[in-house]
Design a protein around this motif. Sequence first.
Motif, PDB file in Angstrom:
ATOM      1  N   ALA A  56       0.835  -1.207   0.000  1.00  0.00           N
ATOM      2  CA  ALA A  56       0.000   0.000   0.000  1.00  0.00           C
ATOM      3  C   ALA A  56       0.870   1.257   0.000  1.00  0.00           C
ATOM      4  N   LYS A  57       1.900   1.270   0.829  1.00  0.00           N
ATOM      5  CA  LYS A  57       2.773   2.444   0.905  1.00  0.00           C
ATOM      6  C   LYS A  57       3.504   2.688  -0.411  1.00  0.00           C
ATOM      7  N   SER A  58       3.815   1.615  -1.122  1.00  0.00           N
ATOM      8  CA  SER A  58       4.520   1.785  -2.398  1.00  0.00           C
ATOM      9  C   SER A  58       3.620   2.380  -3.477  1.00  0.00           C
ATOM     10  N   LEU A  59       2.296   2.341  -3.259  1.00  0.00           N
ATOM     11  CA  LEU A  59       1.358   2.872  -4.248  1.00  0.00           C
ATOM     12  C   LEU A  59       0.934   4.311  -3.960  1.00  0.00           C
ATOM     13  N   VAL A  60       1.268   4.815  -2.782  1.00  0.00           N
ATOM     14  CA  VAL A  60       0.777   6.134  -2.370  1.00  0.00           C
ATOM     15  C   VAL A  60       1.165   7.218  -3.368  1.00  0.00           C
ATOM     16  N   GLY A  61       2.433   7.231  -3.761  1.00  0.00           N
ATOM     17  CA  GLY A  61       2.893   8.278  -4.671  1.00  0.00           C
ATOM     18  C   GLY A  61       2.110   8.302  -5.968  1.00  0.00           C
ATOM     19  N   LYS A  62       1.801   7.120  -6.487  1.00  0.00           N
ATOM     20  CA  LYS A  62       1.090   7.055  -7.762  1.00  0.00           C
ATOM     21  C   LYS A  62      -0.351   7.516  -7.623  1.00  0.00           C
ATOM     22  N   ILE A  63      -1.063   6.985  -6.632  1.00  0.00           N
ATOM     23  CA  ILE A  63      -2.503   7.262  -6.580  1.00  0.00           C
ATOM     24  C   ILE A  63      -2.826   8.622  -5.960  1.00  0.00           C
ATOM     25  N   THR A  64      -1.815   9.322  -5.443  1.00  0.00           N
ATOM     26  CA  THR A  64      -2.041  10.690  -4.957  1.00  0.00           C
ATOM     27  C   THR A  64      -1.463  11.727  -5.913  1.00  0.00           C
ATOM     28  N   SER A  65      -0.926  11.262  -7.028  1.00  0.00           N
ATOM     29  CA  SER A  65      -0.354  12.185  -8.012  1.00  0.00           C
ATOM     30  C   SER A  65      -1.461  13.030  -8.645  1.00  0.00           C
ATOM     31  N   SER A  66      -1.144  14.265  -8.963  1.00  0.00           N
ATOM     32  CA  SER A  66      -2.144  15.182  -9.515  1.00  0.00           C
ATOM     33  C   SER A  66      -2.627  14.757 -10.901  1.00  0.00           C
ATOM     34  N   ASP A  67      -1.802  14.000 -11.626  1.00  0.00           N
ATOM     35  CA  ASP A  67      -2.205  13.588 -12.975  1.00  0.00           C
ATOM     36  C   ASP A  67      -2.730  12.154 -13.018  1.00  0.00           C
ATOM     37  N   TYR A  68      -3.056  11.595 -11.844  1.00  0.00           N
ATOM     38  CA  TYR A  68      -3.563  10.219 -11.795  1.00  0.00           C
ATOM     39  C   TYR A  68      -5.084  10.202 -11.836  1.00  0.00           C
ATOM     40  N   SER A  69      -5.624   9.286 -12.630  1.00  0.00           N
ATOM     41  CA  SER A  69      -7.071   9.076 -12.669  1.00  0.00           C
ATOM     42  C   SER A  69      -7.346   7.629 -13.051  1.00  0.00           C
ATOM     43  N   PRO A  70      -8.132   6.899 -12.258  1.00  0.00           N
ATOM     44  CA  PRO A  70      -8.478   5.518 -12.621  1.00  0.00           C
ATOM     45  C   PRO A  70      -9.157   5.416 -13.986  1.00  0.00           C
ATOM     46  N   ASP A  71      -9.824   6.492 -14.405  1.00  0.00           N
ATOM     47  CA  ASP A  71     -10.490   6.470 -15.712  1.00  0.00           C
ATOM     48  C   ASP A  71      -9.490   6.409 -16.861  1.00  0.00           C
ATOM     49  N   GLU A  72      -8.229   6.692 -16.572  1.00  0.00           N
ATOM     50  CA  GLU A  72      -7.206   6.695 -17.619  1.00  0.00           C
ATOM     51  C   GLU A  72      -6.290   5.475 -17.538  1.00  0.00           C
TER      52      GLU A  72
END
Length: 334
Positions: free
Chosen positions: A283-299
């Motif tokens: 979970a901690k290794s994913l924090v940076g990605k899923i809190t990034s300003s350009d991240y969206s699950p729709d993409e």
Amino acid sequence: MDGMSEEFDGLAALFGDIREGTVQEVRRDDMLDSMLNIAKSAKVAARLVTEIVEEHEDRMQLDEEGHLIIVGRLAIYRVDVKSFMGKFVNPFSYNSFDVVEVHPKTGLVKEPKSACVQVRHQENMPAYDLFAGYLLGLLNDEVSWLHESLSPLRRTLFQIYGLARSPLSPSMERHFANTVGGEFDFVNDTFTFEGTNGWSWRLHYGLPLNKGYRIEYQKPRQTWWNLLFDDHEKETTGHYSVCGFFEVVEHLGEAPGGLKGASDWQTDPILLRKIAADYPALAKSLVGKITSSDYSPDEIYTDFEEPIDGEKADIIKDLDIQVLQTAGVPLAHA
């Protein structure tokens, strides 16, 4: 004269045999020798094929149509020998072997399955040597079907037998016991195997209303099983890493530890987040990605380079919240 002869022999020893003829004549002779040597090797290899078939006559026989019937340990194969020889006569039409008919071990059927079986070849290997390897591979299919290059044969055998107890079972049990500490329970239709970091996995495959497997996991010191997917084919995005039994076992055999740093291209994004929601290190290794300003699950795109559907994107959004909670990130700051 004797002295001249000795002098000439000395030159021959120093410079090699002296060949008569023009440069082009010598080169044509070399080309002819090469072709004749190839033909000689092919003749030897063809005899080898015949000897193999003769030696295993109890399991290799030719039918009235000239097809070679091979009784393997896992299935019966029907090989079009004439088609192969046609490719040998005209090598420019030769790319790979035609598909082989695959019949269940119980006997020949009217509508057999088929598989494209590839054989590893070496440079300068005569075609009939390659054919000999092909025949021996089918004869010893209990070993060869597990080779990485024979995934088409594995898929075909799975289509015929599935995961119920069958001629495949002994070979599979040995293979998975050695690779992932796996164990089949043919009474309860489950397969249990080891992951990393003390995790264990269990697949339920005897579910008639399911398209895929029910997948459960057990963490260190747990005596109970946790549900990951009730039907993995319906609940994942269809990523190639979980598209079949061998793929699922190989992928989960490296989880959860092997998922650290994995992108949404390298694993199923829903599987990744479901595991991370119960594994803080991931979970901690994913924090940076899923809190990034350009991240969206729709993409997030599937491995077919198509965006995942809206329902799956919504599931990922909910899972992202669970991942952040597991990682200890205050949602107000996420």
